[in-house]
Design a protein around this motif. Sequence first.
Motif, PDB file in Angstrom:
ATOM      1  N   ASN A 108     -38.736 -46.917  71.631  1.00 17.89           N
ATOM      2  CA  ASN A 108     -39.649 -48.031  71.390  1.00 17.89           C
ATOM      3  C   ASN A 108     -38.931 -49.273  70.900  1.00 17.89           C
ATOM      4  O   ASN A 108     -39.275 -50.388  71.278  1.00 17.89           O
ATOM      5  CB  ASN A 108     -40.742 -47.631  70.389  1.00 17.89           C
ATOM      6  N   TYR A 165     -37.973 -60.605  77.520  1.00 20.66           N
ATOM      7  CA  TYR A 165     -38.496 -60.935  78.843  1.00 20.66           C
ATOM      8  C   TYR A 165     -39.733 -61.828  78.732  1.00 20.66           C
ATOM      9  O   TYR A 165     -39.851 -62.848  79.427  1.00 20.66           O
ATOM     10  CB  TYR A 165     -38.836 -59.642  79.573  1.00 20.66           C
ATOM     11  N   GLY A 166     -40.640 -61.454  77.835  1.00 22.40           N
ATOM     12  CA  GLY A 166     -41.855 -62.248  77.635  1.00 22.40           C
ATOM     13  C   GLY A 166     -41.543 -63.679  77.227  1.00 22.40           C
ATOM     14  O   GLY A 166     -42.162 -64.631  77.714  1.00 22.40           O
ATOM     15  N   ILE A 167     -40.582 -63.827  76.325  1.00 20.09           N
ATOM     16  CA  ILE A 167     -40.193 -65.164  75.862  1.00 20.09           C
ATOM     17  C   ILE A 167     -39.565 -65.961  77.011  1.00 20.09           C
ATOM     18  O   ILE A 167     -39.928 -67.113  77.263  1.00 20.09           O
ATOM     19  CB  ILE A 167     -39.187 -65.047  74.692  1.00 20.09           C
ATOM     20  N   LEU A 181     -37.389 -50.705  74.119  1.00 19.33           N
ATOM     21  CA  LEU A 181     -38.396 -51.301  75.001  1.00 19.33           C
ATOM     22  C   LEU A 181     -38.942 -52.591  74.391  1.00 19.33           C
ATOM     23  O   LEU A 181     -39.194 -53.579  75.084  1.00 19.33           O
ATOM     24  CB  LEU A 181     -39.549 -50.317  75.236  1.00 19.33           C
ATOM     25  N   ASN A 182     -39.133 -52.564  73.082  1.00 22.69           N
ATOM     26  CA  ASN A 182     -39.647 -53.736  72.388  1.00 22.69           C
ATOM     27  C   ASN A 182     -38.652 -54.894  72.450  1.00 22.69           C
ATOM     28  O   ASN A 182     -39.018 -56.035  72.742  1.00 22.69           O
ATOM     29  CB  ASN A 182     -39.931 -53.361  70.928  1.00 22.69           C
ATOM     30  N   SER A 190     -42.137 -57.164  85.665  1.00 20.75           N
ATOM     31  CA  SER A 190     -41.745 -56.001  84.873  1.00 20.75           C
ATOM     32  C   SER A 190     -42.561 -54.814  85.361  1.00 20.75           C
ATOM     33  O   SER A 190     -43.618 -54.962  85.937  1.00 20.75           O
ATOM     34  CB  SER A 190     -42.011 -56.251  83.397  1.00 20.75           C
ATOM     35  N   ASN A 237     -43.857 -52.548  83.478  1.00 17.01           N
ATOM     36  CA  ASN A 237     -44.948 -52.120  82.600  1.00 17.01           C
ATOM     37  C   ASN A 237     -46.223 -52.896  82.866  1.00 17.01           C
ATOM     38  O   ASN A 237     -46.228 -53.951  83.437  1.00 17.01           O
ATOM     39  CB  ASN A 237     -44.540 -52.252  81.135  1.00 17.01           C
ATOM     40  N   HIS A 240     -42.137 -67.103  79.564  1.00 19.42           N
ATOM     41  CA  HIS A 240     -43.310 -67.896  79.172  1.00 19.42           C
ATOM     42  C   HIS A 240     -43.053 -69.001  78.152  1.00 19.42           C
ATOM     43  O   HIS A 240     -43.981 -69.741  77.840  1.00 19.42           O
ATOM     44  CB  HIS A 240     -44.408 -66.968  78.655  1.00 19.42           C
ATOM     45  N   GLY A 258     -38.599 -56.016  76.134  1.00 17.78           N
ATOM     46  CA  GLY A 258     -39.883 -56.577  76.553  1.00 17.78           C
ATOM     47  C   GLY A 258     -40.143 -57.945  75.942  1.00 17.78           C
ATOM     48  O   GLY A 258     -40.539 -58.885  76.639  1.00 17.78           O
ATOM     49  N   ARG A 259     -39.898 -58.066  74.651  1.00 18.21           N
ATOM     50  CA  ARG A 259     -40.133 -59.353  73.997  1.00 18.21           C
ATOM     51  C   ARG A 259     -39.223 -60.438  74.559  1.00 18.21           C
ATOM     52  O   ARG A 259     -39.656 -61.582  74.773  1.00 18.21           O
ATOM     53  CB  ARG A 259     -39.892 -59.234  72.488  1.00 18.21           C
TER      54      ARG A 259
END
Lengths: 359, 359
Positions: free
Chosen positions: B267, B277-279, B270-271, B357, B359, B282, B274-275
Amino acid sequence: MRNDKSGIDRLLSNRVSWLADSGPEDDIAISSRIRLARNIEKTPFPMAASVEILENTLSIIMHAVRKSASFPDVIEFELEKVSDLERRLLLERRLISRELLACKKGSGLSVSKDETFAVMINEEDHLRIQAMKPGFQLHEVWSDINGIDDALSREIPYAFDSEIGFLTSCPTNIGTGMRASVMLHLPGLALSGQINAVVHGVSKLGLAVRGIFGEGSDNLGNLFQVSNQSTLGESEEQIIDKLINVIRQIINHEKNARQTLLEKKQNFLLNHVGRAYGILKHAYTISSEETLNSLSALRLGVDMGMFSSVDIHVVNELFLTVQPAHLQKYAMRELESADREIYRAALVREKLRNIDSRN
Amino acid sequence: MRNDKSGIDRLLSNRVSWLADSGPEDDIAISSRIRLARNIEKTPFPMAASVEILENTLSIIMHAVRKSASFPDVIEFELEKVSDLERRLLLERRLISRELLACKKGSGLSVSKDETFAVMINEEDHLRIQAMKPGFQLHEVWSDINGIDDALSREIPYAFDSEIGFLTSCPTNIGTGMRASVMLHLPGLALSGQINAVVHGVSKLGLAVRGIFGEGSDNLGNLFQVSNQSTLGESEEQIIDKLINVIRQIINHEKNARQTLLEKKQNFLLNHVGRAYGILKHAYTISSEETLNSLSALRLGVDMGMFSSVDIHVVNELFLTVQPAHLQKYAMRELESADREIYRAALVREKLRNIDSRN
């Protein structure tokens, strides 16, 4: 007749109308709520009543609710018979008060399946009747709850004084016994640093403003509840009209703040919203605080047209379902804080899976 | 014959082979590079040479590069004739050294269109020949650059001593004149807190390790260059073999670290990915530091199969193109720091637009 276990599951499996349905100005005003405090005449207030009296009162009121037929699909809870987790679920859904978290004999809840109407029984007063609707529509909520109140009054002899009005356990509710409130989402005022001035100004007008999550100044999620303080000396309609006027001004302030941000600080705004969306969509662990603040930013972005395929009510419902008791129900087990952060992130990712941003 | 303006544009419009193409073990080893320091006999080193000599040397070397025909599609730059921005672009592309940022008369660059081969002229030495390939393939790079060196030696009489080898301006390069290096992406070692121990251990083996971006301990992007320190007393093949052995061990350490993270801290991993990638996908403003570290996390995620439709070389190229001079070229104007953060975010969003992604 009563099945509390399935009661909770019935509530959870139905849409919460005041969060999931559309209402007037629901870009800013999430929901409107009115609560009426009522008591049965010649009966001790709950804090002074024996268990026998409480149980008798509970039975009378539940019966009256069923008989008055003012609630569609009523679900009933005897609170001492439901689990801690279920009581916390009811609290998070705004159906019971914090006081009823403690297992209190004779207290109960009768609620309509869509959670539009509820009667909390043997909290501070014998009855706390509640009606909620999505968006900004206090007149309509008043009309609804007034009808319910009338119907119940035909079944239950209310404690009423012709000079001062309804008698209540706490003097701050005496008179109309009415507390009307609107839940407002005010990220524009928060981002532009005007929120404290607005809160202060509203307080000076004799209204109460408080954050929905947590006490004090942290304002998680930029969600605020504005309500009347005074219940005495004015009619319900006068109280509601005054509240509506002030809330209309707050909504206009919020709209102006959003417009100014869009015109003068567009990159700041896009960045604020975009990052929150990116985090919510891709994090694998996330704290409650970061979630609520990110949901607030996402909701702002949805309102401002930055996301093509988002139903704002999905965001509204997330404000509810990321709370601890709902998360534990979702996980189907008790969760330590670290595990909650993992389940919270998983829940949010799942709910946002089909949302695309326009950029 | 020479058109430096279009030279830069030709470079920018072509793929950088060592970043954009695949190579052995390029999940961890981004690229392999060898530089050879060479000088013309009986000619003062650049720091002691007159402008006339420097200009003459520049002309001789550029001519020799063209004539030796060892470079396909050679592009030439006389560095005093190109703008500051273009010199910074060449530095960011690893084609010239920081020393040549200052406008230095008589210095130049001959580079193949795909940037696999380059000769920097009149930096510290008359020639710095460079060859680069994607992935971990120092033997192949050595074979290439050895061929180029031989071809050039037929055109240019090198300063060479039969006992000590090639003569260089700085004694630290004397002998082979060779600096071989591999650029490694080590996020697993960084995330598991082992990177400092590895750097320390490698240093004790007589090799140099340094971060690609910025000096010292900040290790932006978790990109490291490992190179030989010593150029004297061993053959090129011996130096390269020793380097390969150590790098192979580092790669294995990195693989183990990633595997352990995946098994024991899934986790967290992944966190982290993932974060980031999100940043990246966006954000509307982003600092250089956050970008490099987020790209590192994204690259790790791609290597570990978390993204379905990502070419890892898109991420590699972003490490280059988010740097200041490239950003200003992208924006087509000089940028203040705040504007750079906006353009950097826009560039990254654009490049990642088609990445999904899993997910």
